[in-house]
Structure formats: structure tokens, C-alpha cells
Design a protein around this motif. Sequence first.
Motif, PDB file in Angstrom:
ATOM      1  N   ALA A 297       0.963  -1.269  -0.297  1.00 52.72           N
ATOM      2  CA  ALA A 297      -0.244   0.200   0.057  1.00 52.72           C
ATOM      3  C   ALA A 297       0.500   1.434  -0.604  1.00 52.72           C
ATOM      4  O   ALA A 297       0.663   2.074  -0.816  1.00 52.72           O
ATOM      5  CB  ALA A 297      -0.787  -0.147   1.124  1.00 52.72           C
ATOM      6  N   ASP A 298       2.231   1.686   0.504  1.00 55.06           N
ATOM      7  CA  ASP A 298       2.898   1.836   0.969  1.00 55.06           C
ATOM      8  C   ASP A 298       3.504   2.675  -0.750  1.00 55.06           C
ATOM      9  O   ASP A 298       3.828   3.550  -0.584  1.00 55.06           O
ATOM     10  CB  ASP A 298       4.261   2.046   1.763  1.00 55.06           C
ATOM     11  CG  ASP A 298       4.268   3.444   2.330  1.00 55.06           C
ATOM     12  OD1 ASP A 298       3.651   4.277   2.453  1.00 55.06           O
ATOM     13  OD2 ASP A 298       5.562   2.709   2.712  1.00 55.06           O
ATOM     14  N   GLN A 299       4.403   1.515  -1.726  1.00 56.30           N
ATOM     15  CA  GLN A 299       4.086   1.610  -2.719  1.00 56.30           C
ATOM     16  C   GLN A 299       3.809   1.922  -3.971  1.00 56.30           C
ATOM     17  O   GLN A 299       3.824   2.885  -4.463  1.00 56.30           O
ATOM     18  CB  GLN A 299       4.704   0.262  -2.956  1.00 56.30           C
ATOM     19  CG  GLN A 299       6.368  -0.373  -2.403  1.00 56.30           C
ATOM     20  CD  GLN A 299       6.523  -1.704  -2.855  1.00 56.30           C
ATOM     21  OE1 GLN A 299       5.795  -2.700  -3.482  1.00 56.30           O
ATOM     22  NE2 GLN A 299       7.970  -2.058  -1.932  1.00 56.30           N
ATOM     23  N   GLN A 300       1.708   1.344  -3.376  1.00 54.18           N
ATOM     24  CA  GLN A 300       1.372   2.066  -4.208  1.00 54.18           C
ATOM     25  C   GLN A 300       1.252   3.938  -4.061  1.00 54.18           C
ATOM     26  O   GLN A 300       0.123   4.181  -5.015  1.00 54.18           O
ATOM     27  CB  GLN A 300       0.261   1.382  -4.027  1.00 54.18           C
ATOM     28  CG  GLN A 300       0.374   0.179  -5.274  1.00 54.18           C
ATOM     29  CD  GLN A 300       0.309  -0.240  -6.124  1.00 54.18           C
ATOM     30  OE1 GLN A 300       1.706  -0.229  -6.867  1.00 54.18           O
ATOM     31  NE2 GLN A 300      -0.889   0.370  -7.742  1.00 54.18           N
ATOM     32  N   LYS A 301       0.647   3.966  -2.906  1.00 49.43           N
ATOM     33  CA  LYS A 301       0.778   5.761  -2.906  1.00 49.43           C
ATOM     34  C   LYS A 301       1.646   6.930  -2.858  1.00 49.43           C
ATOM     35  O   LYS A 301       1.234   6.853  -3.924  1.00 49.43           O
ATOM     36  CB  LYS A 301       0.611   5.560  -1.136  1.00 49.43           C
ATOM     37  CG  LYS A 301       0.319   6.980  -0.658  1.00 49.43           C
ATOM     38  CD  LYS A 301       0.787   7.126   0.800  1.00 49.43           C
ATOM     39  CE  LYS A 301       1.183   8.596   0.594  1.00 49.43           C
ATOM     40  NZ  LYS A 301       2.273   8.671   2.289  1.00 49.43           N
ATOM     41  N   ILE A 302       2.592   6.070  -3.410  1.00 48.76           N
ATOM     42  CA  ILE A 302       3.607   6.766  -4.128  1.00 48.76           C
ATOM     43  C   ILE A 302       3.502   6.822  -5.657  1.00 48.76           C
ATOM     44  O   ILE A 302       4.038   8.271  -5.902  1.00 48.76           O
ATOM     45  CB  ILE A 302       4.759   6.264  -4.041  1.00 48.76           C
ATOM     46  CG1 ILE A 302       6.226   6.283  -2.245  1.00 48.76           C
ATOM     47  CG2 ILE A 302       6.958   6.544  -4.734  1.00 48.76           C
ATOM     48  CD1 ILE A 302       6.771   6.033  -1.385  1.00 48.76           C
ATOM     49  N   ARG A 303       3.411   6.050  -5.793  1.00 49.67           N
ATOM     50  CA  ARG A 303       2.305   5.327  -7.255  1.00 49.67           C
ATOM     51  C   ARG A 303       1.453   6.326  -7.869  1.00 49.67           C
ATOM     52  O   ARG A 303       1.717   7.395  -9.134  1.00 49.67           O
ATOM     53  CB  ARG A 303       2.660   4.390  -8.280  1.00 49.67           C
ATOM     54  CG  ARG A 303       4.250   3.012  -7.561  1.00 49.67           C
ATOM     55  CD  ARG A 303       3.680   2.381  -8.607  1.00 49.67           C
ATOM     56  NE  ARG A 303       3.452   2.577 -10.173  1.00 49.67           N
ATOM     57  CZ  ARG A 303       2.767   1.844 -10.566  1.00 49.67           C
ATOM     58  NH1 ARG A 303       3.036   0.257 -10.759  1.00 49.67           N
ATOM     59  NH2 ARG A 303       2.563   1.670 -11.941  1.00 49.67           N
ATOM     60  N   ALA A 304       1.096   6.262  -6.877  1.00 50.17           N
ATOM     61  CA  ALA A 304      -0.564   7.504  -7.278  1.00 50.17           C
ATOM     62  C   ALA A 304      -0.095   8.919  -7.096  1.00 50.17           C
ATOM     63  O   ALA A 304      -0.474   9.318  -8.179  1.00 50.17           O
ATOM     64  CB  ALA A 304      -1.401   6.697  -6.353  1.00 50.17           C
ATOM     65  N   LEU A 305       0.706   8.887  -6.538  1.00 49.22           N
ATOM     66  CA  LEU A 305       1.246  10.787  -6.158  1.00 49.22           C
ATOM     67  C   LEU A 305       1.828  10.878  -7.362  1.00 49.22           C
ATOM     68  O   LEU A 305       1.536  11.730  -7.805  1.00 49.22           O
ATOM     69  CB  LEU A 305       1.198  11.279  -4.786  1.00 49.22           C
ATOM     70  CG  LEU A 305       0.674  10.724  -3.047  1.00 49.22           C
ATOM     71  CD1 LEU A 305       1.238  10.841  -2.170  1.00 49.22           C
ATOM     72  CD2 LEU A 305      -0.500  11.692  -3.663  1.00 49.22           C
ATOM     73  N   VAL A 306       2.935   9.803  -7.123  1.00 52.10           N
ATOM     74  CA  VAL A 306       3.619  10.548  -8.903  1.00 52.10           C
ATOM     75  C   VAL A 306       2.826  11.138  -9.946  1.00 52.10           C
ATOM     76  O   VAL A 306       3.116  11.608 -10.679  1.00 52.10           O
ATOM     77  CB  VAL A 306       4.768  10.042  -8.528  1.00 52.10           C
ATOM     78  CG1 VAL A 306       5.419   9.905  -9.969  1.00 52.10           C
ATOM     79  CG2 VAL A 306       6.319   9.222  -7.437  1.00 52.10           C
ATOM     80  N   SER A 307       1.597   9.438 -10.658  1.00 54.54           N
ATOM     81  CA  SER A 307       1.253   9.627 -11.425  1.00 54.54           C
ATOM     82  C   SER A 307       0.139  10.666 -11.879  1.00 54.54           C
ATOM     83  O   SER A 307       0.016  11.860 -12.415  1.00 54.54           O
ATOM     84  CB  SER A 307      -0.050   8.422 -11.916  1.00 54.54           C
ATOM     85  OG  SER A 307       1.008   7.189 -11.687  1.00 54.54           O
ATOM     86  N   ALA A 308      -0.591  11.123  -9.770  1.00 53.52           N
ATOM     87  CA  ALA A 308      -1.327  12.545 -10.485  1.00 53.52           C
ATOM     88  C   ALA A 308      -0.531  13.883 -10.520  1.00 53.52           C
ATOM     89  O   ALA A 308      -0.765  14.943 -11.486  1.00 53.52           O
ATOM     90  CB  ALA A 308      -2.238  12.854  -8.768  1.00 53.52           C
ATOM     91  N   HIS A 309       0.849  13.866 -10.144  1.00 54.94           N
ATOM     92  CA  HIS A 309       1.705  15.380 -10.241  1.00 54.94           C
ATOM     93  C   HIS A 309       1.561  15.188 -12.239  1.00 54.94           C
ATOM     94  O   HIS A 309       1.390  16.078 -12.697  1.00 54.94           O
ATOM     95  CB  HIS A 309       3.138  14.633  -8.733  1.00 54.94           C
ATOM     96  CG  HIS A 309       3.461  15.864 -10.026  1.00 54.94           C
ATOM     97  ND1 HIS A 309       4.562  15.813 -10.847  1.00 54.94           N
ATOM     98  CD2 HIS A 309       3.561  17.529  -9.295  1.00 54.94           C
ATOM     99  CE1 HIS A 309       5.347  17.744 -10.789  1.00 54.94           C
ATOM    100  NE2 HIS A 309       4.196  17.580  -9.782  1.00 54.94           N
ATOM    101  N   ARG A 310       2.338  13.882 -12.283  1.00 57.07           N
ATOM    102  CA  ARG A 310       2.452  13.981 -13.802  1.00 57.07           C
ATOM    103  C   ARG A 310       1.262  14.302 -14.607  1.00 57.07           C
ATOM    104  O   ARG A 310       1.114  15.094 -15.506  1.00 57.07           O
ATOM    105  CB  ARG A 310       3.041  13.060 -14.248  1.00 57.07           C
ATOM    106  CG  ARG A 310       3.800  12.367 -15.714  1.00 57.07           C
ATOM    107  CD  ARG A 310       3.789  11.294 -15.998  1.00 57.07           C
ATOM    108  NE  ARG A 310       1.962  10.206 -15.895  1.00 57.07           N
ATOM    109  CZ  ARG A 310       2.507   9.248 -15.026  1.00 57.07           C
ATOM    110  NH1 ARG A 310       3.123   8.198 -14.751  1.00 57.07           N
ATOM    111  NH2 ARG A 310       1.079   8.439 -15.163  1.00 57.07           N
ATOM    112  N   ASP A 311      -0.043  13.793 -13.927  1.00 58.42           N
ATOM    113  CA  ASP A 311      -1.465  14.190 -15.536  1.00 58.42           C
ATOM    114  C   ASP A 311      -2.255  14.950 -14.729  1.00 58.42           C
ATOM    115  O   ASP A 311      -2.596  15.543 -16.045  1.00 58.42           O
ATOM    116  CB  ASP A 311      -1.933  12.730 -14.823  1.00 58.42           C
ATOM    117  CG  ASP A 311      -1.791  11.836 -15.171  1.00 58.42           C
ATOM    118  OD1 ASP A 311      -0.629  11.425 -16.297  1.00 58.42           O
ATOM    119  OD2 ASP A 311      -2.056  10.485 -14.830  1.00 58.42           O
ATOM    120  N   ARG A 312      -1.562  15.902 -13.802  1.00 59.53           N
ATOM    121  CA  ARG A 312      -2.057  17.291 -14.058  1.00 59.53           C
ATOM    122  C   ARG A 312      -1.748  18.093 -14.996  1.00 59.53           C
ATOM    123  O   ARG A 312      -2.126  19.135 -15.441  1.00 59.53           O
ATOM    124  CB  ARG A 312      -1.967  17.683 -12.459  1.00 59.53           C
ATOM    125  CG  ARG A 312      -2.889  17.398 -11.231  1.00 59.53           C
ATOM    126  CD  ARG A 312      -2.177  18.426 -10.145  1.00 59.53           C
ATOM    127  NE  ARG A 312      -1.488  18.435  -9.467  1.00 59.53           N
ATOM    128  CZ  ARG A 312      -1.456  17.810  -8.579  1.00 59.53           C
ATOM    129  NH1 ARG A 312      -1.977  17.078  -8.393  1.00 59.53           N
ATOM    130  NH2 ARG A 312       0.379  17.926  -7.996  1.00 59.53           N
TER     131      ARG A 312
END
Length: 115
Positions: A35-50
Motif C-alpha cells: 500500500a505504501d508503494q502504491q501510494k507513492i506511485r499514485a501520487l507520482v501519477s497524479a502529479h505527472r497527469d496534472r
Amino acid sequence: MTRIKRGYIARKRRKKILAFASGFRGAHSKLFRTADQQKIRALVSAHRDRSKRKRDLRRLWITRINAAARNNGVSYNKFIRYLYKRQLLSNRRILAQIAVLDKNCFSTIINNIIE
């Protein structure tokens, strides 16, 4: 040296991360480490996709303006050049909305600019 039991602070941190990952699928919402790893991936994707969303919307607006301008016999390139020449450049989002919602107004704009 005595043993230190990590109390509620560690539990609070884990609960916070698992709450963030609650909508993820499978072990990504159940196990802390994944879950911790996926949280990091999710936040990276959100930042990139903005940033990507801004690019995509600009492309969409340009496509809509181009289609409406070509219906009036002018290419997008010439239309923007005439707007700059007359110092009337409105932003592309507004021009795209006018092109989609009010075709008569858009054709009037083109006719007045190209005279």
C-alpha cells in the motif's frame, strides 16, 4: 538497553497510509508495504497527469478552433495570425467554446478579422 515498543504513533502512520489506499485493488489496499508503494506511485501519477491534462486540453481547443475555422474557409494558422495582427487574441479555451456553442458568432469573428 531496554526494548522500546512502538506504540500508537506507528499504528497511526500505518492506518493513515492504509486509509489512503482503501480504494486500491487486492493486496495494494490490505498490506502495508505494498500500500505504501502504491501510494507513492499514485501520487507520482497524479502529479505527472496534472501537467498532461493541461496539454491535452490545449490540443483539444486547437482542434476545435481549427475545425470551425476550416468550415469558414480559413486554416487555424491564418486565423491565429490575423488575431495577433489585430491584437485581438482571446485565449484558446474561450475561442473553442464560441466555436462549439455559437457558430454564427465565430463566423462573424472570422469575417471581421480577415477583412
